[in-house]
Write a protein that holds these residues in place. Structure first.
Motif, PDB file in Angstrom:
ATOM      1  N   ALA A  71      21.813 -52.309 -26.276  1.00 38.18           N
ATOM      2  CA  ALA A  71      21.514 -50.879 -26.303  1.00 38.18           C
ATOM      3  C   ALA A  71      21.813 -50.221 -24.962  1.00 38.18           C
ATOM      4  CB  ALA A  71      20.052 -50.665 -26.681  1.00 38.18           C
ATOM      5  N   VAL A  72      21.472 -50.896 -23.872  1.00 36.99           N
ATOM      6  CA  VAL A  72      21.726 -50.336 -22.535  1.00 36.99           C
ATOM      7  C   VAL A  72      23.234 -50.173 -22.310  1.00 36.99           C
ATOM      8  CG1 VAL A  72      21.571 -50.780 -20.058  1.00 36.99           C
ATOM      9  CG2 VAL A  72      19.591 -51.179 -21.530  1.00 36.99           C
ATOM     10  N   ALA A  84      24.712 -47.331 -24.332  1.00 35.95           N
ATOM     11  CA  ALA A  84      24.409 -45.980 -23.867  1.00 35.95           C
ATOM     12  C   ALA A  84      25.564 -45.391 -23.065  1.00 35.95           C
ATOM     13  CB  ALA A  84      23.138 -45.985 -23.021  1.00 35.95           C
ATOM     14  N   ASN A 109      30.167 -47.867 -29.021  1.00 36.43           N
ATOM     15  CA  ASN A 109      29.484 -48.950 -29.725  1.00 36.43           C
ATOM     16  C   ASN A 109      30.456 -50.046 -30.174  1.00 36.43           C
ATOM     17  OD1 ASN A 109      30.726 -47.491 -31.767  1.00 36.43           O
ATOM     18  ND2 ASN A 109      28.829 -46.898 -32.788  1.00 36.43           N
ATOM     19  N   THR A 148      31.058 -52.106 -27.075  1.00 35.55           N
ATOM     20  CA  THR A 148      29.852 -52.865 -26.744  1.00 35.55           C
ATOM     21  C   THR A 148      29.743 -54.123 -27.596  1.00 35.55           C
ATOM     22  OG1 THR A 148      28.688 -50.842 -26.118  1.00 35.55           O
ATOM     23  CG2 THR A 148      27.335 -52.768 -26.626  1.00 35.55           C
ATOM     24  N   SER A 158      23.817 -51.548 -30.907  1.00 37.41           N
ATOM     25  CA  SER A 158      24.850 -50.760 -30.233  1.00 37.41           C
ATOM     26  C   SER A 158      24.793 -49.306 -30.689  1.00 37.41           C
ATOM     27  CB  SER A 158      26.233 -51.354 -30.509  1.00 37.41           C
ATOM     28  OG  SER A 158      26.617 -51.152 -31.859  1.00 37.41           O
ATOM     29  N   GLY A 189      21.656 -47.750 -29.141  1.00 41.19           N
ATOM     30  CA  GLY A 189      21.891 -47.467 -27.728  1.00 41.19           C
ATOM     31  C   GLY A 189      22.675 -46.194 -27.518  1.00 41.19           C
ATOM     32  N   LEU A 194      20.781 -43.002 -26.488  1.00 41.79           N
ATOM     33  CA  LEU A 194      20.079 -42.922 -25.206  1.00 41.79           C
ATOM     34  C   LEU A 194      20.686 -41.889 -24.260  1.00 41.79           C
ATOM     35  CD1 LEU A 194      19.506 -46.751 -24.583  1.00 41.79           C
ATOM     36  CD2 LEU A 194      17.757 -45.063 -25.184  1.00 41.79           C
ATOM     37  N   GLY A 211      26.765 -41.406 -25.457  1.00 41.72           N
ATOM     38  CA  GLY A 211      26.609 -42.679 -26.147  1.00 41.72           C
ATOM     39  C   GLY A 211      27.356 -42.779 -27.452  1.00 41.72           C
ATOM     40  N   LEU A 264      15.084 -47.123 -30.692  1.00 41.29           N
ATOM     41  CA  LEU A 264      15.277 -48.531 -30.345  1.00 41.29           C
ATOM     42  C   LEU A 264      13.995 -49.331 -30.554  1.00 41.29           C
ATOM     43  CD1 LEU A 264      17.125 -50.720 -29.185  1.00 41.29           C
ATOM     44  CD2 LEU A 264      16.427 -49.998 -26.892  1.00 41.29           C
TER      45      LEU A 264
END
Length: 612
Positions: free
Chosen positions: A99-100, A103, A107, A110, A140, A143, A146, A150, A182
């Motif tokens: 998730a971090v 952000a 996605n 990620t 993902s 995140g 956030l 994102g 999340l």
């Protein structure tokens, strides 16, 4: 208008049944839309030229390099040292880390970066990868809520607000919503994964039992027990001598397993290890490093006779980057039976060495040159992976055990892990910031080509093998469905009908209707297309009730991004489908409840974060 809906309904049935591969179902859906004149061929094939598809292909290669160089194993090892092997803790950590990253990075990017790492974590912690990969894809998307950048739907609602004259959103305006999303998502996924994704997949274990690993072969034949690493100084008598003149095997009973250059031993950051086998024409040079196997007393004599140096190292191990080992069984019809190895010219004819013999449970490694080959002997041979593979083509009197090229593909090119890490870092920086003014798809393509050119794969063919074409075709074929729904007016009719029927019931019910409508549309449209379609409707609905539009617009971006009930609704869902061996029903069993729970939570919480 009815035609695309009917086609989609039939396709959904086949996806759920799962008897036909998902990419074939998607292609049949695409062909049906062409044959019914809903889409032109150009419109139907537009998905295959979409930048997202090109990015997916490049990210498969980048992810494959991360796995091939052992970088994924290194990172996963450090994570496991911190969190242990508890499957619930690992799931939580994977979701938080993903998730971090999500952000700030797309996605899709990620998931492609994290997928090989998570697979490695699952293997080392003995946790089913199936239990972690779907949460990886979902995390993902969570995140992406956030930050402003994102996910594309966030930018869509930002543009809708500014065009309407409302106050725009800051970079971290999404943070409270993202944290709630999340948290609720993680808590919900823990039991869902235990209930529906805990079935153990034994296929990989069964496959692994069919062939001995390289480490098992090294241990079984005790190769490292007699291994000595020797260095040729400038004043050595060996410098300038050929292997044929040295006649090492006959005179000393020793075998040179490989020859390297000194630079490939000492350079600790960027290594370019060139492993070389030794044949009759090999000329030894000063600063060569020799990996020699044989009786220690004969090694000592060899060192003294040629003024060599014994390299002191506690890590006596064999690497299998360019050079490999395999077992070869001698059949009763073998032409070489009854001959001593010294008389077979095995090295000269086949460019491979015999380094040990297993005969009736006995392992022979000394004085191999004087050993007569017998029926049933299992020879441990060593050479380049290509030459080992070719051995099966030369003679019908022997059989290679296992598949050497497949074994080679499982060997991590650990000396390239630093390069892979640097390339990956540059790609992430380029995708997450404007410091390097290039499009994300360009950054991914540059990274994938750099991985190949820098030797993070053994060959270009190995790089192509990392691409999951089923996932690529699935997404590319389903992308034009959104064009069909928009072109026939089906999506507009659906959204307007649902929202108009709920408008009189109050803002909270209307908020739920907007979220539900967006979620349904995101099953068939891309999240960006869904957000573009629903954002003006949300704005009009808020204006009609004379309330601020923020909660409604956040319902749009959440509904568009939190789409978990289908493997083709988002690229991350498709990326993990084959790696996790998921079926369409797995997404329904886990993703649909998750989507509903997050929807209920956000309908309750959004009015508190953004009061009407």
């Amino acid at each position: 208008m009815i035609t695309p809906i009917v086609i989609l309904a039939v396709s959904a049935i086949f996806f759920v049944i799962g008897k036909i591969r998902s990419d074939i179902v998607a292609l049949c859906t695409l062909l049906s839309l062409i044959l019914t004149n809903v889409l032109t061929p150009a419109e139907a094939l537009s998905g295959f030229s979409n930048p997202v598809i090109i990015m997916m292909i490049g990210l498969f290669i980048v992810g494959g390099a991360i796995l091939q160089t052992g970088l994924a194993k290194t990172i996963s090892g450090k994570i496991l040292k911190t969190v242990g092997t508890n499957d619930t803790v690992i799931l939580i950590v994977v979701m938080l880390v993903t998730a971090v990253i999500g952000a700030f990075v797309s996605n899709t990017g990620t998931v492609a970066l994290m997928l090989p790492i998570v697979v490695s974590i699952a293997s080392r912690a003995r946790v089913s990868a199936k239990k972690l990969l779907m949460p990886l894809a979902f995390a993902s998307s969570m995140g992406g809520m956030l930050t402003l950048i994102g996910t594309p739907p966030n930018l869509v609602i930002q543009e809708a607000l500014t065009e309407a004259g409302e106050k725009g959103l800051s970079f971290f305006s999404f943070l409270p919503v993202g944290i709630v999303c999340l948290t609720v998502g993680t808590i919900t996924l823990i039991p869902l994964c235990k209930w529906f994704l805990s079935k153990k997949d034994t296929s990989s274990e069964d496959n692994g039992k069919k062939q001995k690993s390289l480490t098992q072969l090294v241990d079984e034949y005790k190769l490292t027990e007699q291994l000595q690493i020797l260095y040729i100084p400038q004043d050595s008598k060996l410098a300038g001598m050929t292997m044929s003149k040295l006649d090492l095997n006959n005179v000393y009973g020793l075998t040179i397993l490989e020859r390297r250059q000194e630079s490939s031993i000492n350079n600790k950051f960027i290594k370019n290890i060139n492993q070389n086998t030794v044949n009759a024409d090999t000329v030894f040079n000063s600063k060569d490093v020799l990996f020699v196997s044989g009786d220690s007393s004969m090694v000592k004599r060899f060192v003294e006779d040629f003024n060599l140096s014994v390299m002191k190292t506690t890590d006596k191990r064999l690497d299998f980057y360019d050079i490999g080992i395999a077992e070869l069984v001698m059949l009763p019809s073998a032409r070489l039976l009854g001959r001593k190895i010294r008389n077979t010219a095995f090295r000269e004819k086949y460019n491979t060495n015999i380094v040990a013999i297993r005969r009736r449970g006995e392992y022979i490694t000394d004085n191999l040159a004087d050993q007569e080959l017998k029926s049933g002997d299992i020879l441990l041979i060593q050479g380049t992976w290509t030459n080992i593979e070719k051995l099966g083509q030369y003679e019908e009197g022997w059989v290679i055990l296992g598949q050497p090229l497949e074994a080679a593909s499982r060997v991590a090119l650990t000396h390239k892990s630093h390069i892979a890490a640097l390339i990956m870092l540059c790609m992430v920086i380029a995708m997450a910031t404007d410091f390097i003014p290039i499009a994300p798809v360009t950054a991914v393509l540059l990274a994938s080509v750099a991985m190949i050119l820098c030797g993070c794969f053994r060959s270009i063919e190995d790089a192509y093998k990392t691409i999951n074409w089923e996932s690529v075709v699935l997404i590319a074929a389903m992308m034009p469905v959104s064009i069909a729904l928009e072109k026939t007016g089906a999506s507009t009719l659906l959204s307007n009908t649902l929202v108009n029927s709920l408008g009189s019931a109050g803002p909270t019910v209307l908020l739920a209707g907007i979220y539900l409508t967006t979620s349904v549309l995101s099953l068939f449209l891309s999240n960006t297309a869904t957000a573009v379609l629903m954002a003006p409707i949300a704005m009009q609905s808020a204006a009609g009730l004379n309330i601020t539009p923020y909660a409604f617009l956040f319902a749009v971006t959440l509904g568009a991004s939190m789409c978990f009930a289908s493997p083709f609704s988002t690229p991350p869902n498709a990326l993990v489908m084959q790696a996790g061996r998921y079926t369409f029903s797995d997404y329904l069993k886990v993703g649909l409840p998750l989507q509903l729970v997050i929807g209920i939570a956000m309908v309750i919480i959004l009015p508190f974060i953004f009061p009407y």
